[in-house]
Design a protein around this motif. Structure first.
Motif, PDB file in Angstrom:
ATOM      1  N   VAL A  97      73.694  68.668  15.551  1.00 40.64           N
ATOM      2  CA  VAL A  97      72.940  68.853  16.553  1.00 40.64           C
ATOM      3  C   VAL A  97      71.741  69.872  16.360  1.00 40.64           C
ATOM      4  CG1 VAL A  97      74.330  70.890  17.302  1.00 40.64           C
ATOM      5  CG2 VAL A  97      72.952  69.806  19.247  1.00 40.64           C
ATOM      6  N   GLU A  98      70.660  69.589  16.760  1.00 39.02           N
ATOM      7  CA  GLU A  98      69.339  70.400  16.494  1.00 39.02           C
ATOM      8  C   GLU A  98      68.809  70.814  17.804  1.00 39.02           C
ATOM      9  OE1 GLU A  98      66.554  68.617  13.763  1.00 39.02           O
ATOM     10  OE2 GLU A  98      68.176  68.987  12.227  1.00 39.02           O
ATOM     11  N   ALA A  99      68.275  72.023  18.049  1.00 39.65           N
ATOM     12  CA  ALA A  99      67.749  72.324  19.401  1.00 39.65           C
ATOM     13  C   ALA A  99      66.616  73.452  19.178  1.00 39.65           C
ATOM     14  CB  ALA A  99      68.708  72.748  20.267  1.00 39.65           C
ATOM     15  N   THR A 147      63.721  71.064  23.215  1.00 42.42           N
ATOM     16  CA  THR A 147      63.943  69.670  22.695  1.00 42.42           C
ATOM     17  C   THR A 147      65.509  69.825  22.306  1.00 42.42           C
ATOM     18  OG1 THR A 147      63.590  70.461  20.479  1.00 42.42           O
ATOM     19  CG2 THR A 147      61.618  69.349  21.810  1.00 42.42           C
ATOM     20  N   LEU A 148      66.176  68.795  22.249  1.00 40.23           N
ATOM     21  CA  LEU A 148      67.621  68.445  21.991  1.00 40.23           C
ATOM     22  C   LEU A 148      67.695  67.477  21.191  1.00 40.23           C
ATOM     23  CD1 LEU A 148      70.559  69.625  22.035  1.00 40.23           C
ATOM     24  CD2 LEU A 148      70.785  68.607  24.231  1.00 40.23           C
ATOM     25  N   ASN A 149      68.232  67.469  20.007  1.00 38.12           N
ATOM     26  CA  ASN A 149      68.812  65.933  19.315  1.00 38.12           C
ATOM     27  C   ASN A 149      70.038  66.080  18.786  1.00 38.12           C
ATOM     28  OD1 ASN A 149      68.612  63.842  17.796  1.00 38.12           O
ATOM     29  ND2 ASN A 149      67.885  64.784  15.890  1.00 38.12           N
ATOM     30  N   LEU A 150      70.862  65.172  19.265  1.00 38.75           N
ATOM     31  CA  LEU A 150      72.296  65.074  19.006  1.00 38.75           C
ATOM     32  C   LEU A 150      72.817  63.688  18.433  1.00 38.75           C
ATOM     33  CD1 LEU A 150      75.276  66.127  19.471  1.00 38.75           C
ATOM     34  CD2 LEU A 150      75.297  65.124  21.616  1.00 38.75           C
ATOM     35  N   ASP A 151      73.051  63.834  17.117  1.00 38.85           N
ATOM     36  CA  ASP A 151      73.371  62.587  16.068  1.00 38.85           C
ATOM     37  C   ASP A 151      74.956  62.558  15.981  1.00 38.85           C
ATOM     38  OD1 ASP A 151      73.749  60.765  14.266  1.00 38.85           O
ATOM     39  OD2 ASP A 151      72.230  61.694  12.940  1.00 38.85           O
ATOM     40  N   GLU A 181      66.842  64.826  25.993  1.00 42.79           N
ATOM     41  CA  GLU A 181      66.286  65.124  24.885  1.00 42.79           C
ATOM     42  C   GLU A 181      64.975  66.285  24.748  1.00 42.79           C
ATOM     43  OE1 GLU A 181      66.370  62.047  25.961  1.00 42.79           O
ATOM     44  OE2 GLU A 181      67.954  61.168  24.774  1.00 42.79           O
ATOM     45  N   LYS A 182      64.386  66.475  25.834  1.00 41.48           N
ATOM     46  CA  LYS A 182      63.169  67.236  26.068  1.00 41.48           C
ATOM     47  C   LYS A 182      63.019  67.645  27.481  1.00 41.48           C
ATOM     48  CE  LYS A 182      59.586  63.928  26.088  1.00 41.48           C
ATOM     49  NZ  LYS A 182      58.319  63.563  25.167  1.00 41.48           N
ATOM     50  N   HIS A 184      70.687  75.056  14.753  1.00 43.49           N
ATOM     51  CA  HIS A 184      70.946  73.733  14.012  1.00 43.49           C
ATOM     52  C   HIS A 184      72.606  74.000  13.947  1.00 43.49           C
ATOM     53  CE1 HIS A 184      66.839  73.355  12.490  1.00 43.49           C
ATOM     54  NE2 HIS A 184      67.164  74.680  12.619  1.00 43.49           N
TER      55      HIS A 184
END
Length: 253
Positions: free
Chosen positions: A100-102, A90-94, A69-70, A118
């Motif tokens: 996905v957001e990074a 940072t990395l957020n995968l839903d 995630e980071k 995004h």
């Protein structure tokens, strides 16, 4: 005259350190220091080396940590203009919403550059947006869609103020590719090919477009043991050759 040596060390495969300090009465060699260590056992990994000879001092240090995630890293070196280098992400995968957001940050001394992305995806669609610190390309976006039933695909790309569009269709007997750009030299380019091949009819058409210029080549073929016909037609933008026709046939009856 007094000479003094102090040492301290700890050595393990994952975490070690060594400190040596020497004090002497010799001119230009009065104070010597060597300090080195590394640590890959802790959550924040690090390694450093410090060397001192009287007023001369040099230090190299690197540290970083990372998960899915980071993560971040920092590098300190004795180079003018590059004393401190580093970055973080940072990395957020839903997976539930297919989003996905990074983000990425890069810095050099007091200068800092930030990037972000995004995205959203599905079986027939993908969309990505980027933000950059560059003036001409602060926003970059790409969106693609494909209809598997209709065999049609579209792609839109934005690079700052520049916009590109691509279309493609890929049916077995009808293929088309078309690209539009913001450049006068290449505003539109497309290639299309259609054909029909049956016992009753055999014909094909090739259509090419370059900006305002259109090129079309079509042909019809009818074959049998005693009578046959081949017809070719071409349309071009060249003066004197706007329309070209050719026919070959024979009839033995």
């Amino acid at each position: 005259e007094k000479y003094e040596i102090k040492t301290h060390g700890i050595f393990t495969p994952l975490k070690s350190g060594l400190l040596v300090r020497v004090t002497t009465p010799v001119e230009a060699w009065k104070k010597l220091t060597l300090d080195g260590n590394y640590d890959v056992l802790s959550e924040k990994k690090s390694a450093s080396l410090f060397i001192q000879k009287d007023s001369f001092e040099k230090k190299v240090n690197i540290e970083g940590e990372y998960t899915l995630e980071k993560g971040s890293f920092k590098l300190e070196v004795p180079l003018a203009g590059f004393e401190v280098l580093g970055g973080a992400y940072t990395l957020n995968l839903d997976l539930d919403s297919n989003k996905v957001e990074a983000s990425v940050k890069v810095y050099k001394n007091s200068q800092e550059w930030n990037f972000a992305a995004h995205g959203q995806y599905a079986s027939s669609m993908i969309k990505i947006e980027f933000q950059t610190p560059f003036e001409d390309f602060q926003a970059i976006a790409a969106e693609g869609n494909i209809d598997f039933d209709q065999k049609i695909g579209k792609l839109n790309i934005e690079l700052g103020s520049y916009k590109f569009n691509a279309q493609v269709s890929y049916a077995v007997n009808d293929v088309l590719f078309k690209l539009t750009t913001p450049f006068d030299l290449l505003k539109i380019i497309s290639v299309g090919f259609k054909y029909k091949w049956t016992d009753a009819q055999k014909d094909a058409t090739l259509n090419m477009m370059y900006n305002e210029n259109n090129y079309v080549v079509s042909g019809i073929l009818n074959l049998s043991p005693r009578t046959s016909e081949i017809t070719l037609k071409a349309t071009t933008p060249f003066p004197g050759f706007n329309n070209i026709n050719m026919m070959v046939k024979y009839n033995l009856d």
